[in-house]
Scaffold this motif. Structure first.
Motif, PDB file in Angstrom:
ATOM      1  N   LYS A  35       5.467   9.500  -8.761  1.00 35.77           N
ATOM      2  CA  LYS A  35       4.770   9.338 -10.030  1.00 35.77           C
ATOM      3  C   LYS A  35       5.602   9.937 -11.157  1.00 35.77           C
ATOM      4  CE  LYS A  35       0.467  10.375 -12.421  1.00 35.77           C
ATOM      5  NZ  LYS A  35      -0.847  11.065 -12.334  1.00 35.77           N
ATOM      6  N   ALA A  36       5.737   9.194 -12.260  1.00 34.70           N
ATOM      7  CA  ALA A  36       6.556   9.662 -13.380  1.00 34.70           C
ATOM      8  C   ALA A  36       5.926  10.891 -14.031  1.00 34.70           C
ATOM      9  CB  ALA A  36       6.717   8.551 -14.405  1.00 34.70           C
ATOM     10  N   LYS A  37       6.753  11.928 -14.238  1.00 37.96           N
ATOM     11  CA  LYS A  37       6.288  13.147 -14.878  1.00 37.96           C
ATOM     12  C   LYS A  37       7.031  13.334 -16.200  1.00 37.96           C
ATOM     13  CE  LYS A  37       5.400  15.258 -10.380  1.00 37.96           C
ATOM     14  NZ  LYS A  37       5.764  16.336  -9.441  1.00 37.96           N
ATOM     15  N   PRO A  76      11.337  17.005 -14.253  1.00 40.29           N
ATOM     16  CA  PRO A  76      10.658  17.322 -12.993  1.00 40.29           C
ATOM     17  C   PRO A  76      10.594  16.151 -12.007  1.00 40.29           C
ATOM     18  CG  PRO A  76       9.040  16.866 -14.682  1.00 40.29           C
ATOM     19  CD  PRO A  76      10.394  16.734 -15.339  1.00 40.29           C
ATOM     20  N   ASN A  77      11.138  15.000 -12.399  1.00 41.09           N
ATOM     21  CA  ASN A  77      11.044  13.798 -11.564  1.00 41.09           C
ATOM     22  C   ASN A  77      12.067  13.806 -10.431  1.00 41.09           C
ATOM     23  OD1 ASN A  77       9.034  11.978 -13.081  1.00 41.09           O
ATOM     24  ND2 ASN A  77      10.412  12.652 -14.681  1.00 41.09           N
ATOM     25  N   ARG A  78      11.813  12.982  -9.414  1.00 40.08           N
ATOM     26  CA  ARG A  78      12.713  12.842  -8.270  1.00 40.08           C
ATOM     27  C   ARG A  78      13.843  11.857  -8.551  1.00 40.08           C
ATOM     28  NH1 ARG A  78      10.679  14.908  -3.378  1.00 40.08           N
ATOM     29  NH2 ARG A  78       8.578  15.747  -3.559  1.00 40.08           N
ATOM     30  N   VAL A  79      13.887  11.334  -9.747  1.00 41.95           N
ATOM     31  CA  VAL A  79      14.973  10.453 -10.179  1.00 41.95           C
ATOM     32  C   VAL A  79      15.471  10.940 -11.535  1.00 41.95           C
ATOM     33  CG1 VAL A  79      14.131   8.427  -8.929  1.00 41.95           C
ATOM     34  CG2 VAL A  79      13.341   8.848 -11.254  1.00 41.95           C
ATOM     35  N   GLY A  80      16.615  10.426 -11.974  1.00 41.52           N
ATOM     36  CA  GLY A  80      17.205  10.875 -13.226  1.00 41.52           C
ATOM     37  C   GLY A  80      16.424  10.414 -14.446  1.00 41.52           C
ATOM     38  N   LYS A  89      13.970   7.137 -20.615  1.00 45.35           N
ATOM     39  CA  LYS A  89      13.232   6.413 -19.575  1.00 45.35           C
ATOM     40  C   LYS A  89      13.487   7.032 -18.209  1.00 45.35           C
ATOM     41  CE  LYS A  89      16.937   2.978 -19.047  1.00 45.35           C
ATOM     42  NZ  LYS A  89      17.307   1.559 -19.135  1.00 45.35           N
ATOM     43  N   VAL A  90      12.478   6.903 -17.366  1.00 42.30           N
ATOM     44  CA  VAL A  90      12.553   7.304 -15.969  1.00 42.30           C
ATOM     45  C   VAL A  90      12.353   6.042 -15.144  1.00 42.30           C
ATOM     46  CG1 VAL A  90      11.526   8.701 -14.146  1.00 42.30           C
ATOM     47  CG2 VAL A  90      11.639   9.591 -16.474  1.00 42.30           C
ATOM     48  N   ARG A  91      13.293   5.737 -14.250  1.00 40.01           N
ATOM     49  CA  ARG A  91      13.183   4.521 -13.455  1.00 40.01           C
ATOM     50  C   ARG A  91      12.600   4.835 -12.086  1.00 40.01           C
ATOM     51  NH1 ARG A  91      14.736  -0.610 -13.650  1.00 40.01           N
ATOM     52  NH2 ARG A  91      15.097  -1.739 -11.724  1.00 40.01           N
ATOM     53  N   MET A  92      11.366   4.405 -11.851  1.00 38.60           N
ATOM     54  CA  MET A  92      10.726   4.519 -10.548  1.00 38.60           C
ATOM     55  C   MET A  92      10.806   3.142  -9.897  1.00 38.60           C
ATOM     56  SD  MET A  92       9.921   7.641 -10.194  1.00 38.60           S
ATOM     57  CE  MET A  92       9.406   9.144 -10.993  1.00 38.60           C
ATOM     58  N   LEU A  93       9.654   2.508  -9.689  1.00 39.68           N
ATOM     59  CA  LEU A  93       9.667   1.120  -9.246  1.00 39.68           C
ATOM     60  C   LEU A  93      10.029   0.213 -10.413  1.00 39.68           C
ATOM     61  CD1 LEU A  93       6.426   1.148  -7.052  1.00 39.68           C
ATOM     62  CD2 LEU A  93       8.800   1.438  -6.316  1.00 39.68           C
ATOM     63  N   PHE A  94       9.833   0.745 -11.621  1.00 42.51           N
ATOM     64  CA  PHE A  94      10.212   0.055 -12.858  1.00 42.51           C
ATOM     65  C   PHE A  94      10.454   1.127 -13.910  1.00 42.51           C
ATOM     66  CE2 PHE A  94       5.656   0.099 -12.159  1.00 42.51           C
ATOM     67  CZ  PHE A  94       5.186   0.786 -13.268  1.00 42.51           C
ATOM     68  N   ASN A  95      10.983   0.734 -15.061  1.00 41.16           N
ATOM     69  CA  ASN A  95      11.294   1.694 -16.116  1.00 41.16           C
ATOM     70  C   ASN A  95      10.021   2.210 -16.784  1.00 41.16           C
ATOM     71  OD1 ASN A  95      14.051   1.535 -15.749  1.00 41.16           O
ATOM     72  ND2 ASN A  95      14.326  -0.099 -17.238  1.00 41.16           N
ATOM     73  N   ILE A  96       9.921   3.534 -16.906  1.00 42.51           N
ATOM     74  CA  ILE A  96       8.807   4.168 -17.603  1.00 42.51           C
ATOM     75  C   ILE A  96       9.384   4.934 -18.789  1.00 42.51           C
ATOM     76  CG2 ILE A  96       6.916   5.828 -17.430  1.00 42.51           C
ATOM     77  CD1 ILE A  96       6.808   5.194 -14.433  1.00 42.51           C
ATOM     78  N   HIS A  97       8.959   4.571 -19.985  1.00 41.06           N
ATOM     79  CA  HIS A  97       9.504   5.180 -21.201  1.00 41.06           C
ATOM     80  C   HIS A  97       8.744   6.467 -21.542  1.00 41.06           C
ATOM     81  CE1 HIS A  97      12.165   1.800 -22.183  1.00 41.06           C
ATOM     82  NE2 HIS A  97      11.216   1.044 -21.647  1.00 41.06           N
ATOM     83  N   LEU A 114       0.824  -1.207   0.000  1.00 36.74           N
ATOM     84  CA  LEU A 114       0.000   0.000   0.000  1.00 36.74           C
ATOM     85  C   LEU A 114       0.860   1.260   0.000  1.00 36.74           C
ATOM     86  CD1 LEU A 114      -2.818   1.263   0.204  1.00 36.74           C
ATOM     87  CD2 LEU A 114      -2.631   1.086   2.690  1.00 36.74           C
ATOM     88  N   ILE A 115       1.937   1.249   0.804  1.00 38.26           N
ATOM     89  CA  ILE A 115       2.838   2.408   0.862  1.00 38.26           C
ATOM     90  C   ILE A 115       3.494   2.658  -0.492  1.00 38.26           C
ATOM     91  CG2 ILE A 115       5.010   3.265   1.844  1.00 38.26           C
ATOM     92  CD1 ILE A 115       4.177   1.849   4.469  1.00 38.26           C
ATOM     93  N   PHE A 116       4.010   1.577  -1.134  1.00 38.77           N
ATOM     94  CA  PHE A 116       4.656   1.735  -2.443  1.00 38.77           C
ATOM     95  C   PHE A 116       3.659   2.210  -3.495  1.00 38.77           C
ATOM     96  CE2 PHE A 116       8.013  -1.362  -0.917  1.00 38.77           C
ATOM     97  CZ  PHE A 116       9.036  -0.433  -0.951  1.00 38.77           C
ATOM     98  N   THR A 117       2.420   1.732  -3.401  1.00 39.98           N
ATOM     99  CA  THR A 117       1.401   2.159  -4.364  1.00 39.98           C
ATOM    100  C   THR A 117       1.102   3.647  -4.205  1.00 39.98           C
ATOM    101  OG1 THR A 117       0.392  -0.039  -4.352  1.00 39.98           O
ATOM    102  CG2 THR A 117      -0.945   1.778  -5.179  1.00 39.98           C
TER     103      THR A 117
END
Length: 212
Positions: free
Chosen positions: A57-59, A99-103, A175-183, A46-49
């Motif tokens: 959330k990927a932006k 704008p994402n919290r990851v590269g 791609k932006v890598r959150m819990l998984f890669n988002i293209h 639930l926390i990860f969701t």
């Protein structure tokens, strides 16, 4: 002897009763442990969701064309040989904001210069990375290739009118890598008009598009 045998039987009976009393306790402990483990797993899911839908959330990366400048324009017409010499170079400054919290990692791409739908110039855009909540400036120099534009039947009429319509275009995919890669794929195209007499860009209109 009979007394001893009776005592042994009593001891066995007591041991069996003790074991019987312990078994329910063990089962209860196992059930409690299983419930605790399942509860922890569900809580983490639930926390990860929630984080995936909010904070992480990927932006979409934001592309902005800061400027498009005519760095070189040379035009001449050989009346005797009916030949045209035309050299056009456009310097474009493009800002890409992550704008994402990851590269955000993007792959090799190509910036294009178009004339009435035909590609008349191109330059590679090397792969790279933009840090979390960071921006990167890409300076792209596009030069018109004369042999590609001469075959277009509109060239002479555009030259006579004194205005050359061009378009710059680039597609940046990564791609932006959150819990998984988002293209993510981002596009920009700028319609510009080049004044041959004043040797500058008289009109610039850019369009942007991004999709996950």
């Amino acid at each position: 002897m009979e007394v001893e045998s009776l005592k042994q039987e009593e001891n066995k009976t007591m041991m069996m009763m003790a074991q019987h009393d312990r078994n329910p306790n063990k089962k209860r402990r196992r059930k409690i442990i299983c419930l605790v483990v399942i509860s922890v797993i569900l809580a983490l899911a639930l926390i990860f969701t929630i984080l995936g839908l909010t904070v992480f959330k990927a932006k979409r990366p934001v592309i902005t064309v800061n400027s498009a400048v005519l760095s070189d324009l040379h035009f001449s017409f050989d009346m005797a040989r009916l030949r045209v010499f035309l050299n056009v170079t456009v310097d474009t400054s493009v800002a890409v904001k992550n704008p994402n919290r990851v590269g955000f990692e993007y792959i090799n791409s190509t910036a294009l210069l178009k004339y009435r739908g035909d590609v008349v110039g191109e330059v590679p855009v090397p792969a790279g990375k933009i840090g979390a909540r960071d921006s990167k400036i890409m300076n792209v120099t596009l030069t018109l290739m004369l042999d590609r534009v001469l075959s277009n039947s509109n060239l002479y009429s555009d030259i006579m009118s004194g205005t050359l319509p061009l378009q710059t275009y680039a597609r940046i995919a990564g791609k932006v890598r959150m819990l998984f890669n988002i293209h993510v794929v981002s596009y920009f195209s700028c319609d510009l008009e080049v004044s041959i007499s004043s040797r500058n860009i008289t009109k610039l209109q850019c369009h942007y598009k991004t999709k996950l």
